[in-house]
Design a protein around this motif. Structure first.
Motif, PDB file in Angstrom:
ATOM      1  N   GLU A 140     -52.888 -77.840  28.928  1.00 44.34           N
ATOM      2  CA  GLU A 140     -52.717 -78.616  30.011  1.00 44.34           C
ATOM      3  C   GLU A 140     -51.675 -78.197  31.276  1.00 44.34           C
ATOM      4  O   GLU A 140     -50.746 -77.544  30.780  1.00 44.34           O
ATOM      5  N   LYS A 141     -51.627 -78.620  32.366  1.00 42.00           N
ATOM      6  CA  LYS A 141     -51.043 -78.479  33.475  1.00 42.00           C
ATOM      7  C   LYS A 141     -49.541 -78.848  33.046  1.00 42.00           C
ATOM      8  O   LYS A 141     -49.540 -80.093  32.587  1.00 42.00           O
ATOM      9  N   GLY A 142     -48.491 -78.136  33.167  1.00 43.37           N
ATOM     10  CA  GLY A 142     -47.355 -78.493  32.993  1.00 43.37           C
ATOM     11  C   GLY A 142     -46.796 -78.636  31.481  1.00 43.37           C
ATOM     12  O   GLY A 142     -45.685 -79.065  31.133  1.00 43.37           O
ATOM     13  N   GLN A 143     -47.707 -78.159  30.502  1.00 45.09           N
ATOM     14  CA  GLN A 143     -47.355 -78.158  29.174  1.00 45.09           C
ATOM     15  C   GLN A 143     -46.310 -76.905  28.988  1.00 45.09           C
ATOM     16  O   GLN A 143     -46.666 -75.815  29.483  1.00 45.09           O
ATOM     17  N   PHE A 144     -45.622 -77.026  28.001  1.00 47.24           N
ATOM     18  CA  PHE A 144     -44.848 -75.758  27.401  1.00 47.24           C
ATOM     19  C   PHE A 144     -45.559 -75.685  26.106  1.00 47.24           C
ATOM     20  O   PHE A 144     -45.148 -76.272  25.216  1.00 47.24           O
ATOM     21  N   VAL A 145     -46.429 -74.536  25.916  1.00 46.16           N
ATOM     22  CA  VAL A 145     -47.212 -74.182  24.797  1.00 46.16           C
ATOM     23  C   VAL A 145     -46.314 -72.976  24.131  1.00 46.16           C
ATOM     24  O   VAL A 145     -46.205 -71.821  24.714  1.00 46.16           O
ATOM     25  N   THR A 146     -46.157 -73.029  23.039  1.00 46.83           N
ATOM     26  CA  THR A 146     -45.474 -71.965  22.036  1.00 46.83           C
ATOM     27  C   THR A 146     -46.562 -71.472  21.085  1.00 46.83           C
ATOM     28  O   THR A 146     -47.029 -72.164  20.293  1.00 46.83           O
ATOM     29  N   LEU A 147     -46.826 -70.159  20.963  1.00 47.16           N
ATOM     30  CA  LEU A 147     -47.652 -69.421  20.043  1.00 47.16           C
ATOM     31  C   LEU A 147     -46.946 -68.789  18.961  1.00 47.16           C
ATOM     32  O   LEU A 147     -46.045 -68.085  19.272  1.00 47.16           O
ATOM     33  N   LEU A 148     -46.806 -69.335  17.672  1.00 50.27           N
ATOM     34  CA  LEU A 148     -45.929 -68.930  16.737  1.00 50.27           C
ATOM     35  C   LEU A 148     -46.851 -68.283  15.525  1.00 50.27           C
ATOM     36  O   LEU A 148     -47.664 -68.734  15.079  1.00 50.27           O
ATOM     37  N   GLY A 149     -46.205 -67.170  15.130  1.00 49.64           N
ATOM     38  CA  GLY A 149     -46.840 -66.418  14.202  1.00 49.64           C
ATOM     39  C   GLY A 149     -46.367 -65.018  13.750  1.00 49.64           C
ATOM     40  O   GLY A 149     -45.322 -64.664  14.519  1.00 49.64           O
ATOM     41  N   PRO A 150     -46.475 -64.339  12.679  1.00 49.95           N
ATOM     42  CA  PRO A 150     -45.941 -63.311  12.137  1.00 49.95           C
ATOM     43  C   PRO A 150     -46.372 -62.088  13.353  1.00 49.95           C
ATOM     44  O   PRO A 150     -47.252 -62.166  13.967  1.00 49.95           O
ATOM     45  N   SER A 151     -45.637 -60.951  13.020  1.00 57.09           N
ATOM     46  CA  SER A 151     -45.817 -59.573  13.694  1.00 57.09           C
ATOM     47  C   SER A 151     -47.225 -59.179  13.365  1.00 57.09           C
ATOM     48  O   SER A 151     -47.616 -59.309  12.050  1.00 57.09           O
ATOM     49  N   GLY A 152     -48.250 -58.810  14.239  1.00 55.76           N
ATOM     50  CA  GLY A 152     -49.341 -58.276  13.826  1.00 55.76           C
ATOM     51  C   GLY A 152     -50.445 -59.466  13.807  1.00 55.76           C
ATOM     52  O   GLY A 152     -51.626 -59.150  13.577  1.00 55.76           O
ATOM     53  N   CYS A 153     -50.085 -60.590  14.187  1.00 54.72           N
ATOM     54  CA  CYS A 153     -51.089 -61.611  13.770  1.00 54.72           C
ATOM     55  C   CYS A 153     -52.010 -61.834  15.090  1.00 54.72           C
ATOM     56  O   CYS A 153     -53.074 -62.533  15.158  1.00 54.72           O
ATOM     57  N   GLY A 154     -51.773 -61.104  16.436  1.00 55.02           N
ATOM     58  CA  GLY A 154     -52.553 -61.197  17.379  1.00 55.02           C
ATOM     59  C   GLY A 154     -51.965 -61.723  18.634  1.00 55.02           C
ATOM     60  O   GLY A 154     -52.426 -61.900  19.833  1.00 55.02           O
ATOM     61  N   LYS A 155     -50.758 -62.583  18.588  1.00 55.47           N
ATOM     62  CA  LYS A 155     -50.304 -63.321  19.492  1.00 55.47           C
ATOM     63  C   LYS A 155     -49.992 -62.721  20.741  1.00 55.47           C
ATOM     64  O   LYS A 155     -50.325 -63.137  22.101  1.00 55.47           O
ATOM     65  N   SER A 156     -49.267 -61.387  20.524  1.00 52.87           N
ATOM     66  CA  SER A 156     -49.012 -60.750  22.077  1.00 52.87           C
ATOM     67  C   SER A 156     -50.262 -60.119  22.592  1.00 52.87           C
ATOM     68  O   SER A 156     -50.350 -60.055  23.887  1.00 52.87           O
ATOM     69  N   THR A 157     -51.251 -59.948  21.971  1.00 49.73           N
ATOM     70  CA  THR A 157     -52.466 -59.290  22.417  1.00 49.73           C
ATOM     71  C   THR A 157     -53.337 -60.563  23.209  1.00 49.73           C
ATOM     72  O   THR A 157     -53.785 -60.244  24.343  1.00 49.73           O
ATOM     73  N   LEU A 158     -53.036 -61.517  22.512  1.00 46.08           N
ATOM     74  CA  LEU A 158     -53.789 -62.567  23.350  1.00 46.08           C
ATOM     75  C   LEU A 158     -52.751 -63.014  24.693  1.00 46.08           C
ATOM     76  O   LEU A 158     -53.589 -63.366  25.846  1.00 46.08           O
ATOM     77  N   LEU A 159     -51.638 -63.035  24.627  1.00 46.25           N
ATOM     78  CA  LEU A 159     -50.757 -63.013  25.909  1.00 46.25           C
ATOM     79  C   LEU A 159     -51.242 -62.040  26.792  1.00 46.25           C
ATOM     80  O   LEU A 159     -51.181 -62.179  28.224  1.00 46.25           O
ATOM     81  N   ARG A 160     -51.516 -60.557  26.500  1.00 42.90           N
ATOM     82  CA  ARG A 160     -51.794 -59.715  27.208  1.00 42.90           C
ATOM     83  C   ARG A 160     -53.094 -59.845  28.034  1.00 42.90           C
ATOM     84  O   ARG A 160     -53.482 -59.369  28.879  1.00 42.90           O
ATOM     85  N   CYS A 161     -54.088 -60.454  27.043  1.00 43.79           N
ATOM     86  CA  CYS A 161     -55.286 -60.760  27.629  1.00 43.79           C
ATOM     87  C   CYS A 161     -55.444 -61.863  29.131  1.00 43.79           C
ATOM     88  O   CYS A 161     -55.877 -61.793  29.872  1.00 43.79           O
ATOM     89  N   LEU A 162     -54.580 -62.821  28.552  1.00 46.58           N
ATOM     90  CA  LEU A 162     -54.210 -63.744  29.673  1.00 46.58           C
ATOM     91  C   LEU A 162     -53.679 -63.125  30.852  1.00 46.58           C
ATOM     92  O   LEU A 162     -54.144 -63.452  32.135  1.00 46.58           O
ATOM     93  N   ALA A 163     -52.881 -62.162  30.722  1.00 51.46           N
ATOM     94  CA  ALA A 163     -52.105 -61.561  31.728  1.00 51.46           C
ATOM     95  C   ALA A 163     -52.996 -60.807  32.286  1.00 51.46           C
ATOM     96  O   ALA A 163     -52.714 -60.120  33.735  1.00 51.46           O
ATOM     97  N   GLY A 164     -54.210 -60.134  31.984  1.00 53.04           N
ATOM     98  CA  GLY A 164     -54.999 -59.124  32.535  1.00 53.04           C
ATOM     99  C   GLY A 164     -54.418 -57.570  32.202  1.00 53.04           C
ATOM    100  O   GLY A 164     -55.021 -56.908  32.749  1.00 53.04           O
TER     101      GLY A 164
END
Length: 203
Positions: free
Chosen positions: A14-38
């Motif tokens: 949602e607009k204005g939300q502070f969302v944290t993606l939490l998980g261990p190394s290698g779970c895919g969280k940075s990949t998801l972030l990089r997908c959002l960033a292009g």
């Protein structure tokens, strides 16, 4: 290759939300972030920002701000030049750039550091420059990739409080990635727990 990193990710922020993606190394969280960033090519599913499909857009066309793990400041530029970089790319008038940069420097409390280069700043000060640079173009969303992991523990605790207050006061939409539960609980409105490329829990 054939390794599927993200599996059935279905997520709405949602607009204005502070969302944290939490998980261990290698779970895919940075990949998801990089997908959002292009910065990573998506070969399944779609990404929408304010109702617009941005899946195939270049990073610079996405109206997304990003603060990297290593801050990625330009070492040959001063604090004010680093912060002004995005506005110069948008070909904004020099007088307007000066005014906006002055406001951003005041916002992150770096007055007096305008002419310094990143190498002469502390880790926390470099972090603030990176945040100001990400916010100055008024992005629709800011992505934070483990932004505190390079700071010592005391500074990390101070900075997470400062950052949370700043982003909440500006009502900025934030997508934040970390493997540190205490950081997630201190900063986020909503936490998404990720494991093995899938979302386990959201609340």
């Amino acid at each position: 290759g054939s390794n599927q990193v993200l599996k059935g990710i279905d997520l709405k922020i949602e607009k204005g939300q502070f969302v944290t993606l939490l998980g261990p190394s290698g779970c895919g969280k940075s990949t998801l972030l990089r997908c959002l960033a292009g910065l990573e090519e998506v070969n399944g599913g779609r990404i929408f920002l304010d109702g617009e499909d941005i899946t195939d857009k270049e990073p610079k066309e996405r109206n997304i701000g990003m603060v990297f793990q290593q801050y990625s400041l330009f070492p040959n530029m001063t604090v004010e030049e680093n912060i002004a970089f995005g506005l110069k790319l948008k070909k904004m008038e020099p007088a307007a750039i000066r005014e906006k940069v002055a406001g951003a420097i005041k916002m992150v409390e770096l007055n007096g550091k305008e002419k310094q280069h990143p190498a002469s700043l502390s880790g926390g000060q470099q972090q603030r420059v990176a945040i100001a640079r990400a916010l100055i173009t008024k992005p629709a969303i800011v992505l934070l990739d483990e932004p505190l992991c390079n700071l010592d523990i005391q500074l990390r605790i101070e900075m997470r409080t400062e950052m949370a207050q700043l982003f909440h006061s500006l009502k900025t939409t934030v997508f934040h990635v970390t493997h540190d539960p205490s950081e997630a609980f201190a900063m986020a409105d909503r936490i998404i727990v990720m494991n093995n490329g899938m979302i386990d829990q959201m609340d």
